[in-house]
Scaffold this motif. Structure first.
Motif, mmCIF file in Angstrom:
data_model
loop_
_atom_site.group_PDB
_atom_site.id
_atom_site.type_symbol
_atom_site.label_atom_id
_atom_site.label_comp_id
_atom_site.label_asym_id
_atom_site.label_seq_id
_atom_site.Cartn_x
_atom_site.Cartn_y
_atom_site.Cartn_z
ATOM 1 N N TYR A 113 0.871 -1.176 0.000
ATOM 2 C CA TYR A 113 0.000 0.000 0.000
ATOM 3 C C TYR A 113 0.907 1.225 0.000
ATOM 4 O O TYR A 113 1.770 1.364 0.868
ATOM 5 N N ASP A 115 1.152 5.484 -0.201
ATOM 6 C CA ASP A 115 0.427 6.755 -0.138
ATOM 7 C C ASP A 115 1.264 7.945 -0.599
ATOM 8 O O ASP A 115 0.876 9.101 -0.423
ATOM 9 N N LYS A 179 2.043 13.249 -3.911
ATOM 10 C CA LYS A 179 0.996 12.677 -3.058
ATOM 11 C C LYS A 179 -0.234 12.427 -3.918
ATOM 12 O O LYS A 179 -0.845 13.375 -4.428
ATOM 13 N N THR A 182 -5.727 9.463 -4.359
ATOM 14 C CA THR A 182 -6.069 8.165 -3.776
ATOM 15 C C THR A 182 -4.804 7.320 -3.721
ATOM 16 O O THR A 182 -4.073 7.267 -4.710
ATOM 17 N N PRO A 183 -4.488 6.678 -2.584
ATOM 18 C CA PRO A 183 -3.278 5.846 -2.511
ATOM 19 C C PRO A 183 -3.271 4.748 -3.566
ATOM 20 O O PRO A 183 -4.320 4.366 -4.105
#
Length: 320
Positions: A113, A115, A179, A182-183
Motif C-alpha cells: 500500500y 500513499d 501525493k 487516492t493511494p
C-alpha cells in the motif's frame, strides 16, 4: 437484458446528456454526479415522478451513496439493489481487499500500500528483487483509470504489447504526483490469463457463480472470452463474497500467476460491463436481480453451457 421482459420499463440516467444509453432506454434523464450534494435527492425525485420500483446501480462511485440512503428509498417502496456499507467499504477499496483476502488465505499478488511517490519508489525497489514487472492502481477507482505497469529495465520494454502503459520506475517517478489523491496498491504483475466472475447473491446464498476468461480487452472491457468451469476460482469467489456479506450482482476478477494459480485482483460489487454475455449460457443476471428485488419467483438455470465462447462487437446507435 431487461428488455427481454416486456413488462419492464427502463428509466436511465447519466451525467452526459448524449450517453449512448439514452438510445436504449424507455426514458432518459440527465443526472448530477454521484458525489454531488443533490445526487440522492435527484434520484428520489425521479423515482417518485416515474413510479420507479427498483434502482439498479451500474457504476462503482454511486454504490456508497445509494447504500447509505437505502432506508430512504425503502420508506417510499423503492428497492435498491446494493450491498451494505460494511461489505462495500472493503470490496471497493483494493488495499483493504488485498489484506482481507490475504488474511483469509485466498491467494493475492505480492503487494504494498503506497500513499506517496517516495513510498511507491521504495516498495518497487524491494519488489523488483523478486519480480521483473510490477503493476499499480488506485485503491479507489474503476474503469482502468490511473493504472500503470512498471518494468524493471528498458530491455524488457522492447517486447511489450500495446495496452496498459508500461515504463521504468524512473520514468513513472517523473510523471506521478508526490501525493496521490487516492493511494496506490503496488503489486507484482501477473503474467497469466485473467478471469472475471459474474456472481449473484441473495439472502447470503451465492446463486450464480460463473467465471469467464478475458481473452481480449479494450479499455478494461472484455470483448472476447470463454466460460470456464474453474473450480478453484468458483470456490474462492463464493468464500470471499460470503465472508464480506455482499449481496446482489457481484463481479470478481482473478489472474493467473506464473504457476497457473489464480490470484485475486479486485471485486466490483455491482453489475459488470460484460454481464450481458451470460445470456449466452442461459442466465439473464440483471433481470434476475430486478425480479428478486420485487419478490418475484425466478428460476436460475443450473445447466451452464461451459466452454462456450463469445465475441462482442460495436453497433451504432443514433440519439434523437
Amino acid at each position: 437484458c431487461l428488455k427481454e421482459d416486456p413488462g419492464i420499463s427502463v428509466i436511465a440516467g447519466d451525467m452526459n446528456s448524449e450517453a449512448y444509453g439514452a438510445a436504449l432506454c424507455d426514458k432518459f434523464i440527465e443526472m448530477p454526479s454521484s458525489n454531488a450534494p443533490d445526487f440522492i435527492d435527484k434520484t428520489i425525485e425521479v423515482c417518485e415522478e416515474e413510479a420507479v420500483q427498483v434502482v439498479l446501480p451500474i457504476t462503482t462511485r454511486e454504490l456508497f451513496e445509494l447504500s447509505k440512503n437505502k432506508l430512504r428509498f425503502q420508506s417510499m417502496g423503492v428497492h435498491v439493489v446494493v450491498s451494505e456499507l460494511e461489505g462495500l467499504s472493503v470490496a471497493n477499496d483494493k488495499g483493504k481487499l488485498h489484506r482481507f483476502a490475504n488474511d483469509l488465505g485466498i491467494p493475492v499478488p505480492e503487494g504494498r500500500y503506497c500513499d506517496s511517490r517516495e513510498c511507491l519508489k521504495s516498495c518497487a525497489k524491494d519488489l523488483f528483487r523478486r519480480h521483473d514487472r510490477l503493476f499499480f492502481k488506485p485503491v479507489l477507482g474503476n474503469g482502468s483509470r490511473g493504472i500503470g505497469k512498471i518494468t524493471k529495465s528498458l530491455e524488457l520494454l522492447e517486447n511489450e504489447k500495446s495496452g496498459v502503459v508500461s515504463r521504468t520506475l524512473d520514468e513513472w517517478c517523473l510523471r506521478l504526483p508526490e501525493k496521490p489523491t487516492t493511494p496506490w496498491l503496488l503489486s507484482e504483475y501477473l503474467p497469466g490469463v485473467e478471469f472475471s466472475v459474474d456472481a449473484y447473491v441473495a439472502n447470503g446464498k451465492v446463486l450464480v457463480n460463473i467465471p469467464r476468461s478475458r481473452d481480449k480487452m479494450i479499455s478494461g472491457i472484455s470483448v472476447s472470452g470463454t466460460f470456464v468451469q474453474h473450480q478453484q476460482i468458483i470456490d474462492n469467489t463464493e468464500r470471499l463474497i460470503q465472508k464480506l456479506g455482499l449481496q446482489g450482482p457481484i463481479g470478481v476478477q482473478w489472474r493467473m500467476d506464473g504457476d497457473g494459480l489464480p490470484r485475486l485482483l479486485e471485486i466490483n460489487p455491482r453489475l459488470q460491463g460484460t454481464t450481458s454475455t451470460l445470456r449466452h449460457v442461459g442466465i439473464n443476471l440483471p433481470l434476475i436481480a430486478v425480479k428478486q428485488a420485487l419478490d418475484i419467483n425466478v428460476s436460475i438455470p443450473k445447466d451452464v453451457k461451459w466452454g462456450r465462447k463469445f465475441t462482442r462487437h460495436w453497433k451504432d446507435v443514433f440519439l434523437a
